[in-house]
Design an enzyme around this catalytic site. Structure first.
Site, PDB file in Angstrom:
ATOM      1  N   GLY A   1       0.848  -1.265   0.127  1.00 50.99           N
ATOM      2  CA  GLY A   1       0.106  -0.029   0.059  1.00 50.99           C
ATOM      3  C   GLY A   1       0.582   1.220   0.030  1.00 50.99           C
TER       4      GLY A   1
ATOM      5  N   HIS B   1      12.395  12.910  35.012  1.00 56.83           N
ATOM      6  CA  HIS B   1      12.981  14.148  35.205  1.00 56.83           C
ATOM      7  C   HIS B   1      14.413  14.218  34.546  1.00 56.83           C
ATOM      8  CE1 HIS B   1      14.041  18.463  35.867  1.00 56.83           C
ATOM      9  NE2 HIS B   1      15.261  18.099  36.388  1.00 56.83           N
TER      10      HIS B   1
END
Ligand SMILES: Cc1cc2nc3c(=O)[nH]c(=O)nc-3n(C[C@H](O)[C@H](O)[C@H](O)COP(=O)(O)OP(=O)(O)OC[C@H]3O[C@@H](n4cnc5c(N)ncnc54)[C@H](O)[C@@H]3O)c2cc1C
Length: 454
Positions: A41, A440
């Site tokens: 595709g 963090h």
């Protein structure tokens, strides 16, 4: 003429078609896929993956050009478009080889040729290798996709404009690229080609780029692209085109004339459903030419399903993949529907735009009361470490404290939306995400301060 009958006939080897073929093939069914050109595709051949490949090359060019700011001193930068193209082709060739392997392993017959529907669950195939074949199936699945629409502007078709297919095969740098349209394909290609070094002008008919997006997001992205040197003309209608793309073109608009070298048309999609005899298979089209399906992706014709963009599903590979899952599960006795799917989207500009759930516009149109919070990317410490501080995050919270929508224009937005989407699928109250401990310094960490503003 060859005539063959299968348990399942799949027309088009796009995302849903190929996964369904491999699934049915591996479960012992006799399956044929008819594909005219693109093995696997559009996504791996001409759309998502090739475009992201070249966009990445453009991002590298951008980083190298700005490397001094990060302490890396290089010499003059030159862009080799032939190499950009070669890298993309190497990737696509590898993807096609992988697809061929998967077809072989699944035992599915991949028939290369153009299919025309002749009768219920029956196609006649003009084989690429020569000759014709009549292929029929107990069940038929249609996955024929869409192509770029060429607007009906005098002189445009004669100017042989590029679509995404041709620009991703260019291998040279246009002098001045005019882009018709202001949607995903237009913006991604416009920024990439600007970064490769072309002059780029976007012509958008509407009052903003990304017509369905909230105005604050469209305005922010417009500013970012303009700051990189992409000219964006809004409320501009193209009235006539003269010349030939790839050489010299004159683009007349209701707001003046633009002299350019190349045109890229990215102004919507047209389903590949015209002139292939779908009516002979008893398959009805809607008023826009898409295959009419119910919530289970069943067409009006017995034993016939449609999926992907040609069935009007959202224009994303991940939506087409879910179409496959709906059909797979329903064939096994399930009752899955395409209604109320949470389908995210990502625009791969730099910075990226990620969105999931409702936009503010949609909430307003549907009279859904929401609380809205925003957080600027420049307030995110991770973004500061990278000097990538453009954009913002925005969240919509509903009455029951659930997240109804999230959008982010910023670094890694395409990844951050998955975190929010997961919370939405779990119907989690926003406070849980707000109070989570994120590592963090990361971009996801900013969900805390964003949600604290609700
Ligand atoms: C430039 C661009 C970039 C994109 N980037 C992204 C992205 O980053 N992320 C994302 O999720 N989506 C992206 N999309 C959208 C995405 O590519 C499609 O939604 C996705 O590929 C699903 O397509 P499909 O399966 O419906 O059709 P397709 O993949 O087009 O499959 C249809 C197949 O049917 C074949 N076919 C058609 N007619 C016939 C016939 N008569 N006989 C035989 N074969 C036939 C075609 O050759 C094709 O292979 C992008 C689109 C474009 C244009």
């Amino acid at each position: 003429m060859l005539a063959e009958h299968y348990d399942a006939l799949i027309v088009g080897s796009g995302e849903a078609g190929k996964y369904l073929a491999w699934h049915l093939g591996k479960s012992g069914k006799r399956v044929a896929v008819v594909e005219r050109k693109l093995i696997g595709g559009s996504c791996p051949n001409t759309n998502c993956l090739p475009s992201k490949n070249e966009i990445w090359s453009a991002e590298v060019a951008h980083i190298v050009r700005h490397s001094e700011a990060f302490g890396s001193i290089t010499g003059p930068v030159r862009i080799d478009m032939a190499r950009v193209l070669a890298r993309k082709r190497e990737m696509v060739d590898g993807l096609v080889a992988t697809h061929l392997d998967l077809f072989r392993q699944s035992g599915v017959a991949l028939i290369m040729g153009h299919a025309r529907f002749k009768a219920p669950r029956t196609v006649e195939v003009t084989l690429n290798a020569g000759g014709t074949a009549t292929i029929s199936g107990d069940q038929m699945f249609i996955n024929v996709g869409t192509h770029a629409t060429i607007p009906d502007v005098p002189g445009l078709a004669a100017a042989k404009p590029m679509t995404h297919v041709e620009i991703l095969e260019l291998g040279r740098l246009p002098g001045h690229l005019v882009v018709l349209g202001g949607g995903y394909v237009a913006l991604e290609m416009a920024q990439a080609y600007r970064r490769f070094g072309a002059e780029v002008t976007i012509l958008e008919r509407g009052s903003q780029i990304l017509s369905r997006e909230d105005a604050d997001i469209a305005e922010e992205l417009t500013g970012l692209l303009r700051a990189e040197g992409v000219a964006i003309r809004l409320n501009t209608k193209v009235t006539r085109v003269a010349g030939r793309s790839g050489d010299r073109v004159t683009v007349e608009t209701d707001d003046g004339v633009i002299e350019a070298t190349d045109i890229l048309v990215a102004a919507g999609r047209t389903p590949n459903t015209g002139g292939i005899g779908l009516e002979l298979a008893g398959v009805r089209l809607d008023e826009r030419g898409y295959i009419a399906v119910n919530d289970r992706l069943e067409t009006d014709a017995a034993g016939t399903w449609a999926m992907g963009e040609s069935a009007g599903s959202p224009e994303f590979t991940h939506a087409a993949f879910d179409d496959f899952r709906i059909i797979r599960d329903n064939l096994a006795g399930g009752n899955r529907s395409k209604v109320d799917r949470l389908i995210p989207s990502c625009l791969f500009t730099d910075p990226q735009l990620g969105r999931v759930g409702l936009s503010e516009n949609e909430a307003k149109a549907q009279n859904i009361p929401v609380r809205v919070a925003r957080h600027p990317v420049k307030g995110i410490l991770r973004a500061r470490t990278m000097s990538e501080t453009r954009g913002f995050m925005k969240v919509l919270i509903g009455k029951d404290d659930c997240i109804l929508g999230f959008a982010m224009l910023g670094p890694d937005a395409s990844e951050i939306i998955a975190t929010v989407q997961t919370a939405m699928l779990a119907e989690m109250r926003y406070q849980v995400l707000r109070d989570a401990i994120f590592a963090h310094p990361t971009m996801a960490e900013a969900l805390g301060p964003l949600l604290s503003k609700v």
